[in-house]
Design a protein around this motif. Structure first.
Motif, PDB file in Angstrom:
ATOM      1  N   SER A  20     -50.035 -14.476 104.052  1.00 51.20           N
ATOM      2  CA  SER A  20     -48.835 -13.589 104.899  1.00 51.20           C
ATOM      3  C   SER A  20     -47.672 -14.594 105.738  1.00 51.20           C
ATOM      4  CB  SER A  20     -48.922 -12.400 104.892  1.00 51.20           C
ATOM      5  OG  SER A  20     -50.336 -12.266 106.053  1.00 51.20           O
ATOM      6  N   ASN A  21     -48.430 -15.219 106.248  1.00 48.50           N
ATOM      7  CA  ASN A  21     -47.699 -16.271 107.698  1.00 48.50           C
ATOM      8  C   ASN A  21     -46.966 -17.240 106.467  1.00 48.50           C
ATOM      9  OD1 ASN A  21     -48.482 -14.479 108.889  1.00 48.50           O
ATOM     10  ND2 ASN A  21     -50.139 -15.988 109.424  1.00 48.50           N
ATOM     11  N   LEU A  22     -46.582 -17.104 105.663  1.00 52.21           N
ATOM     12  CA  LEU A  22     -46.276 -18.732 105.231  1.00 52.21           C
ATOM     13  C   LEU A  22     -45.388 -18.164 104.435  1.00 52.21           C
ATOM     14  CD1 LEU A  22     -49.071 -19.403 102.522  1.00 52.21           C
ATOM     15  CD2 LEU A  22     -48.922 -20.908 104.473  1.00 52.21           C
ATOM     16  N   SER A  23     -43.850 -19.212 104.303  1.00 55.42           N
ATOM     17  CA  SER A  23     -42.728 -19.404 104.224  1.00 55.42           C
ATOM     18  C   SER A  23     -42.906 -19.636 103.073  1.00 55.42           C
ATOM     19  CB  SER A  23     -42.134 -20.455 104.543  1.00 55.42           C
ATOM     20  OG  SER A  23     -42.343 -21.851 103.915  1.00 55.42           O
ATOM     21  N   THR A  24     -41.213 -18.628 102.103  1.00 57.43           N
ATOM     22  CA  THR A  24     -41.377 -18.642 100.673  1.00 57.43           C
ATOM     23  C   THR A  24     -41.331 -19.966  99.882  1.00 57.43           C
ATOM     24  OG1 THR A  24     -39.528 -16.418 101.279  1.00 57.43           O
ATOM     25  CG2 THR A  24     -39.656 -17.316  98.694  1.00 57.43           C
ATOM     26  N   ALA A  25     -40.743 -20.666 100.796  1.00 59.85           N
ATOM     27  CA  ALA A  25     -41.177 -22.145  99.510  1.00 59.85           C
ATOM     28  C   ALA A  25     -42.564 -22.324  99.252  1.00 59.85           C
ATOM     29  CB  ALA A  25     -40.634 -23.257 100.259  1.00 59.85           C
ATOM     30  N   GLN A  26     -42.897 -22.054 100.465  1.00 59.95           N
ATOM     31  CA  GLN A  26     -44.865 -22.616 100.591  1.00 59.95           C
ATOM     32  C   GLN A  26     -45.466 -21.505 100.207  1.00 59.95           C
ATOM     33  OE1 GLN A  26     -45.359 -21.987 104.771  1.00 59.95           O
ATOM     34  NE2 GLN A  26     -45.610 -24.416 105.190  1.00 59.95           N
ATOM     35  N   VAL A  27     -44.784 -20.324  99.594  1.00 58.96           N
ATOM     36  CA  VAL A  27     -46.296 -19.321  98.224  1.00 58.96           C
ATOM     37  C   VAL A  27     -45.445 -19.947  97.143  1.00 58.96           C
ATOM     38  CG1 VAL A  27     -45.247 -17.070  97.472  1.00 58.96           C
ATOM     39  CG2 VAL A  27     -45.434 -16.865 100.644  1.00 58.96           C
ATOM     40  N   LEU A  30     -47.721 -22.723  96.698  1.00 62.93           N
ATOM     41  CA  LEU A  30     -48.798 -22.548  96.495  1.00 62.93           C
ATOM     42  C   LEU A  30     -49.480 -21.701  95.274  1.00 62.93           C
ATOM     43  CD1 LEU A  30     -52.032 -21.648  97.585  1.00 62.93           C
ATOM     44  CD2 LEU A  30     -51.338 -19.368  98.652  1.00 62.93           C
ATOM     45  N   LEU A  31     -48.265 -21.315  93.974  1.00 60.28           N
ATOM     46  CA  LEU A  31     -48.241 -20.026  92.961  1.00 60.28           C
ATOM     47  C   LEU A  31     -48.543 -20.805  91.605  1.00 60.28           C
ATOM     48  CD1 LEU A  31     -46.201 -16.892  93.957  1.00 60.28           C
ATOM     49  CD2 LEU A  31     -49.294 -17.260  93.228  1.00 60.28           C
ATOM     50  N   THR A  32     -47.872 -22.524  92.383  1.00 58.31           N
ATOM     51  CA  THR A  32     -47.920 -23.164  91.325  1.00 58.31           C
ATOM     52  C   THR A  32     -49.025 -23.725  90.366  1.00 58.31           C
ATOM     53  OG1 THR A  32     -45.854 -23.718  92.411  1.00 58.31           O
ATOM     54  CG2 THR A  32     -47.362 -25.824  90.337  1.00 58.31           C
ATOM     55  N   GLY A  33     -49.525 -23.369  89.565  1.00 61.05           N
ATOM     56  CA  GLY A  33     -50.956 -23.741  88.548  1.00 61.05           C
ATOM     57  C   GLY A  33     -52.248 -23.019  88.863  1.00 61.05           C
ATOM     58  N   ILE A  34     -51.553 -21.396  89.824  1.00 61.76           N
ATOM     59  CA  ILE A  34     -52.492 -20.063  90.110  1.00 61.76           C
ATOM     60  C   ILE A  34     -53.189 -19.798  88.759  1.00 61.76           C
ATOM     61  CG2 ILE A  34     -50.946 -18.538  89.872  1.00 61.76           C
ATOM     62  CD1 ILE A  34     -52.568 -17.866  92.680  1.00 61.76           C
ATOM     63  N   SER A  35     -54.410 -19.340  88.653  1.00 62.51           N
ATOM     64  CA  SER A  35     -55.287 -18.793  87.541  1.00 62.51           C
ATOM     65  C   SER A  35     -55.504 -17.780  87.765  1.00 62.51           C
ATOM     66  CB  SER A  35     -56.066 -20.073  86.713  1.00 62.51           C
ATOM     67  OG  SER A  35     -56.700 -20.660  87.254  1.00 62.51           O
ATOM     68  N   ARG A 106     -57.833 -18.174  90.904  1.00 58.45           N
ATOM     69  CA  ARG A 106     -58.173 -19.149  91.415  1.00 58.45           C
ATOM     70  C   ARG A 106     -56.724 -20.521  92.317  1.00 58.45           C
ATOM     71  NH1 ARG A 106     -61.597 -22.698  87.150  1.00 58.45           N
ATOM     72  NH2 ARG A 106     -60.188 -23.205  86.811  1.00 58.45           N
ATOM     73  N   PHE A 107     -56.849 -20.719  93.137  1.00 61.64           N
ATOM     74  CA  PHE A 107     -55.658 -21.306  93.362  1.00 61.64           C
ATOM     75  C   PHE A 107     -55.587 -23.032  92.521  1.00 61.64           C
ATOM     76  CE2 PHE A 107     -55.835 -18.614  96.496  1.00 61.64           C
ATOM     77  CZ  PHE A 107     -54.175 -17.897  96.229  1.00 61.64           C
ATOM     78  N   ASP A 108     -54.296 -24.013  92.213  1.00 64.62           N
ATOM     79  CA  ASP A 108     -54.608 -25.506  92.000  1.00 64.62           C
ATOM     80  C   ASP A 108     -55.017 -26.341  93.741  1.00 64.62           C
ATOM     81  OD1 ASP A 108     -54.121 -27.621  90.138  1.00 64.62           O
ATOM     82  OD2 ASP A 108     -52.683 -27.896  91.815  1.00 64.62           O
ATOM     83  N   LYS A 109     -55.909 -26.906  93.340  1.00 65.56           N
ATOM     84  CA  LYS A 109     -56.500 -27.694  94.176  1.00 65.56           C
ATOM     85  C   LYS A 109     -54.716 -28.287  94.974  1.00 65.56           C
ATOM     86  CE  LYS A 109     -59.699 -31.015  95.856  1.00 65.56           C
ATOM     87  NZ  LYS A 109     -60.925 -32.653  95.086  1.00 65.56           N
ATOM     88  N   ALA A 110     -54.162 -29.341  94.140  1.00 66.24           N
ATOM     89  CA  ALA A 110     -53.162 -30.063  94.659  1.00 66.24           C
ATOM     90  C   ALA A 110     -52.733 -29.363  95.403  1.00 66.24           C
ATOM     91  CB  ALA A 110     -52.131 -31.045  93.510  1.00 66.24           C
ATOM     92  N   SER A 111     -51.995 -27.587  94.705  1.00 60.84           N
ATOM     93  CA  SER A 111     -51.242 -26.938  95.003  1.00 60.84           C
ATOM     94  C   SER A 111     -51.584 -26.993  96.654  1.00 60.84           C
ATOM     95  CB  SER A 111     -50.535 -26.279  94.679  1.00 60.84           C
ATOM     96  OG  SER A 111     -49.735 -26.575  93.370  1.00 60.84           O
ATOM     97  N   PHE A 112     -52.729 -26.256  96.867  1.00 56.83           N
ATOM     98  CA  PHE A 112     -53.189 -25.541  98.134  1.00 56.83           C
ATOM     99  C   PHE A 112     -53.489 -26.649  99.686  1.00 56.83           C
ATOM    100  CE2 PHE A 112     -57.657 -25.295 100.583  1.00 56.83           C
ATOM    101  CZ  PHE A 112     -56.908 -23.950 101.221  1.00 56.83           C
ATOM    102  N   LEU A 113     -53.809 -27.775  99.054  1.00 54.02           N
ATOM    103  CA  LEU A 113     -54.179 -29.099 100.211  1.00 54.02           C
ATOM    104  C   LEU A 113     -52.282 -29.490  99.649  1.00 54.02           C
ATOM    105  CD1 LEU A 113     -56.375 -31.331  98.283  1.00 54.02           C
ATOM    106  CD2 LEU A 113     -56.613 -30.081 100.211  1.00 54.02           C
ATOM    107  N   THR A 114     -51.389 -29.328  99.558  1.00 62.48           N
ATOM    108  CA  THR A 114     -50.051 -29.781 100.256  1.00 62.48           C
ATOM    109  C   THR A 114     -49.488 -28.552 100.806  1.00 62.48           C
ATOM    110  OG1 THR A 114     -48.876 -30.551  97.264  1.00 62.48           O
ATOM    111  CG2 THR A 114     -47.158 -29.344  99.483  1.00 62.48           C
ATOM    112  N   VAL A 115     -49.529 -26.869 101.207  1.00 58.05           N
ATOM    113  CA  VAL A 115     -49.881 -26.204 101.689  1.00 58.05           C
ATOM    114  C   VAL A 115     -50.111 -26.390 103.174  1.00 58.05           C
ATOM    115  CG1 VAL A 115     -49.770 -23.857 102.214  1.00 58.05           C
ATOM    116  CG2 VAL A 115     -48.701 -24.734  99.848  1.00 58.05           C
ATOM    117  N   ALA A 121     -51.120 -23.441 111.135  1.00 56.63           N
ATOM    118  CA  ALA A 121     -52.354 -22.328 110.946  1.00 56.63           C
ATOM    119  C   ALA A 121     -52.533 -22.195 110.464  1.00 56.63           C
ATOM    120  CB  ALA A 121     -50.489 -21.150 111.297  1.00 56.63           C
ATOM    121  N   PHE A 122     -51.701 -22.658 109.100  1.00 60.64           N
ATOM    122  CA  PHE A 122     -53.026 -21.879 107.906  1.00 60.64           C
ATOM    123  C   PHE A 122     -54.448 -22.564 107.706  1.00 60.64           C
ATOM    124  CE2 PHE A 122     -53.102 -22.463 102.968  1.00 60.64           C
ATOM    125  CZ  PHE A 122     -52.962 -21.061 103.111  1.00 60.64           C
ATOM    126  N   ALA A 123     -53.825 -24.531 107.931  1.00 59.21           N
ATOM    127  CA  ALA A 123     -54.825 -25.306 107.772  1.00 59.21           C
ATOM    128  C   ALA A 123     -56.455 -24.882 108.868  1.00 59.21           C
ATOM    129  CB  ALA A 123     -54.053 -27.045 108.150  1.00 59.21           C
TER     130      ALA A 123
END
Length: 625
Positions: A20-27, A30-35, A106-115, A121-123
């Motif tokens: 909930s604290n992420l920016s719109t771009a980060q969200v 993160l949603l790229t490749g989610i399943s 399930r989040f895509d690993k590469a997308s999650f590591l990017t965020v 704070a997220f990390a």
């Protein structure tokens, strides 16, 4: 894998920390490749390959377990797993087991590591999550290393010696001594009866041989019946190490036979066995209590009382076992104060019993518990005798207060002349309560019907309980009235199973775990306890007895026992936190400090109580509230 509505996922994660604290771009990243996937109850997920990434539970509940099946954590709606897999390649081989049918993102690993790289704070959130679970894993892996407090709850059967040396009463001291020497043991059990039904009737120890035979120059042809200690103190195999230590300390003995429910010897525990097993701080406290010669010195010793309770809670000891430990300490403290009172006032003019009620009687005391007690006299006292017992009662009650067990706000104490009575008077008072439906009678029943004798011959108390049971059995109206009174309070659940929190005051937005939870289960168990033919005083023991007498279904009883354990654990931990932060004990809990799964369990616990209340309403009050 199912089709996914990205907007629905976005809506959910924007309401879930730390997403909930992420920016719109980060969200968006993160949603790229989610399943999304459905996990069936009991299904195991191994976090390898594509699955070695972060997962978010949308709905459901899962357990995190080691490859050997040890439980590390339990998680539910809005919580994540796979943190260790994505950040450290899951070095511990953790697996996920679904506790119920679950919907998981399930989040895509590469997308999650990017965020993770973009948001400190997220990390940090997931770093703390991994550290927290690593600590839980470490605790799981070192579970075989018992702390002293945890060892208190070890059953005696895990410590006792099973190779027993036995003899019959007619055998001689010489034969017994030879047998003890050959077996290299310091005691021999004396039994009678048929070969497979030999009941324990006595014990002879090496100390007995020295003091009762050798020191007196008596011939070794003496029979064991003439030197044995008859009907020795014993414990059942499921008794706790704490109880064995306490019994040995009270009776000044070093050998304790363990017997079955039929009185057949099954084991032996010695002081050396227990010493090797552990050093016990509660036992040290009890020993210190019995060595004190004044109330002032007792009060100094009992400053350890809150620290002891906090330590027991921190070691994750079972709530029921904590209650037994505290009951043992408070019982011994009460007896020592009575001994000091007698030493100060002189020999009592008659036999008497010191009674305890409420939480001490039930063995479920906690931080901040107050005292409820009374005196039972063997006959009506004269004026002088009444003054003696008034002084003794004041000495004990005030002494308990100085030692940390608060004076009763309702003045239900032996220092109040209303609660110093003969056995016949107590009998009449209880009888009056049973035949009366007045609110005061029902209130007294909820307190005084949890009763135990901690000093004096308890035969009179046992007789009182027997008569009360008979009165209750003959008076269904009383049980119905007591049921309606007990059900006046409900669990704090509203519509849609939302918590009903305190709306104002010091405990605003909190739950009262004692009065809105535990007390309700105690009330239910008391109703069943009074309906049983055999009296039990503890809440769990009453429910178990009700199962044996077929007054309650095993499922209902076990659910209530689990609910009692759950609430008691939460109450003890809440009290511990309040005590450590303010020096005061409080059973209030802010549910927001709980994890989503813990809140879910708590709601289920309150629902269990509510269901049980409906059952007792039908059974004891014919459904009329």
């Amino acid at each position: 894998m199912a089709a996914i509505d990205v907007s629905e996922v976005q809506k959910f994660i924007l309401s879930t920390p730390p997403f909930s604290n992420l920016s719109t771009a980060q969200v968006t990243t993160l949603l790229t490749g989610i399943s999304i996937s459905y996990v069936r109850q009991g299904q195991t997920l191994t976090l390898e390959g594509e699955a070695a990434t972060l997962h978010l539970i949308r709905r459901g509940a899962c357990e995190i377990r080691t490859p050997k099946g040890a439980l590390v954590d339990q998680i539910a709606d809005g919580e994540c797993f796979g943190v260790s897999s994505v950040l450290a390649q899951n070095p511990d081989g953790l697996e996920i087991v679904a506790m119920e049918d679950s919907l998981v993102y399930r989040f895509d690993k590469a997308s999650f590591l990017t965020v993770i790289a973009q948001s400190d704070a997220f990390a940090l959130f997931f770093k703390h999550t991994r550290h927290h679970r690593s600590r839980k894993l470490l605790r799981t892996q070192s579970g075989d290393i018992n702390t002293p407090a945890l060892q208190l709850s070890t059953p005696i059967e895990q410590v006792m010696t099973r190779q027993l040396i036995q003899a019959i009463p007619e055998e001689t001291v010489q034969v017994a001594a030879a047998r003890m020497t050959e077996a290299r043991v310091s005691s021999i059990l004396i039994v009678e009866g048929k070969e497979k039904k030999q009941r324990l009737v006595g014990i002879v120890t090496d100390r007995d041989l020295r003091s009762r035979v050798l020191a007196l120059g008596i011939t070794a042809d003496l029979s064991l019946a003439e030197v044995m200690t008859g009907e020795p103190a014993t414990l059942l195999p499921d008794s706790l190490v704490m109880q064995a230590q306490t019994l040995m300390s009270e009776h000044n003995i070093h050998h304790l036979p363990v017997v079955s429910a039929e009185g057949l010897p099954v084991g032996m525990v010695t002081a050396a066995d227990l010493l090797r097993h552990q050093e016990l701080s509660p036992i040290l406290l009890i020993n210190q209590i019995h060595r004190q010669a004044s109330v002032d010195s007792l009060a100094r010793v009992c400053k350890q009382w809150p620290i002891l309770i906090v330590n027991l809670i921190l070691t994750d000891m079972k709530p029921a076992d904590i209650g037994k430990v505290l009951a043992a300490v408070s019982d011994n403290l009460t007896r020592r104060l009575i001994e000091l009172a007698i030493k100060t006032l002189g020999k009592p003019p008659m036999a008497f019993q010191f009674l305890v009620f409420g939480s001490q009687a039930r063995s479920d005391q906690s931080l901040g518990s107050d005292q409820d007690n009374g005196l039972m006299l063997s006959r009506a006292p004269t004026q002088t005798e009444e003054e003696y017992f008034a002084a003794l009662a004041s000495f004990v009650c005030e002494g308990l207060g100085e030692c940390g067990i608060r004076l009763c706000p309702g003045n239900i104490m032996a220092s109040n002349p209303d609660w110093r009575m003969t056995a016949a008077q107590w009998r009449q008072v209880f009888s009056n309560w049973v035949t009366s439906a007045a609110p005061s009678a029902l209130l007294n029943a909820s307190i005084f019907f949890d009763i135990r004798c901690v000093y004096g011959d308890d035969e009179s108390v046992a007789n009182l309980i027997t008569e009360v049971q008979k009165d209750v059995a003959k008076n269904s109206l009383f049980l119905a009235s007591l049921t309606r009174s007990a059900l006046a309070s409900k669990p704090p659940l509203g519509f849609f199973r939302h918590f009903l929190l305190e709306s104002s005051g010091e405990h605003k937005h909190q739950l009262d775990l004692k009065h809105q939870g535990l007390a309700l289960i105690n009330d239910i168990a008391r109703l069943y306890g009074l309906a049983c033919r055999t009296y039990r005083v503890g809440t769990i023991e009453r429910l178990e007895q009700a199962i044996r007498e077929k007054l309650i279904t095993p499922d209902t009883a076990r659910n209530l026992i689990d609910a009692w354990d759950e609430l008691n654990g939460l109450r003890l931990d809440a009290q511990r936190r309040h005590w450590q932060s303010s020096g005061k004990a409080s059973a209030y809990l802010d549910p927001s400090v709980l994890s989503p799964l813990e809140r879910k369990h708590l709601k289920a616990t309150f629902a269990t109580i509510k269901d049980a209340q409906e059952i007792v309403l039908q059974r004891f009050a014919r459904g009329y509230a």
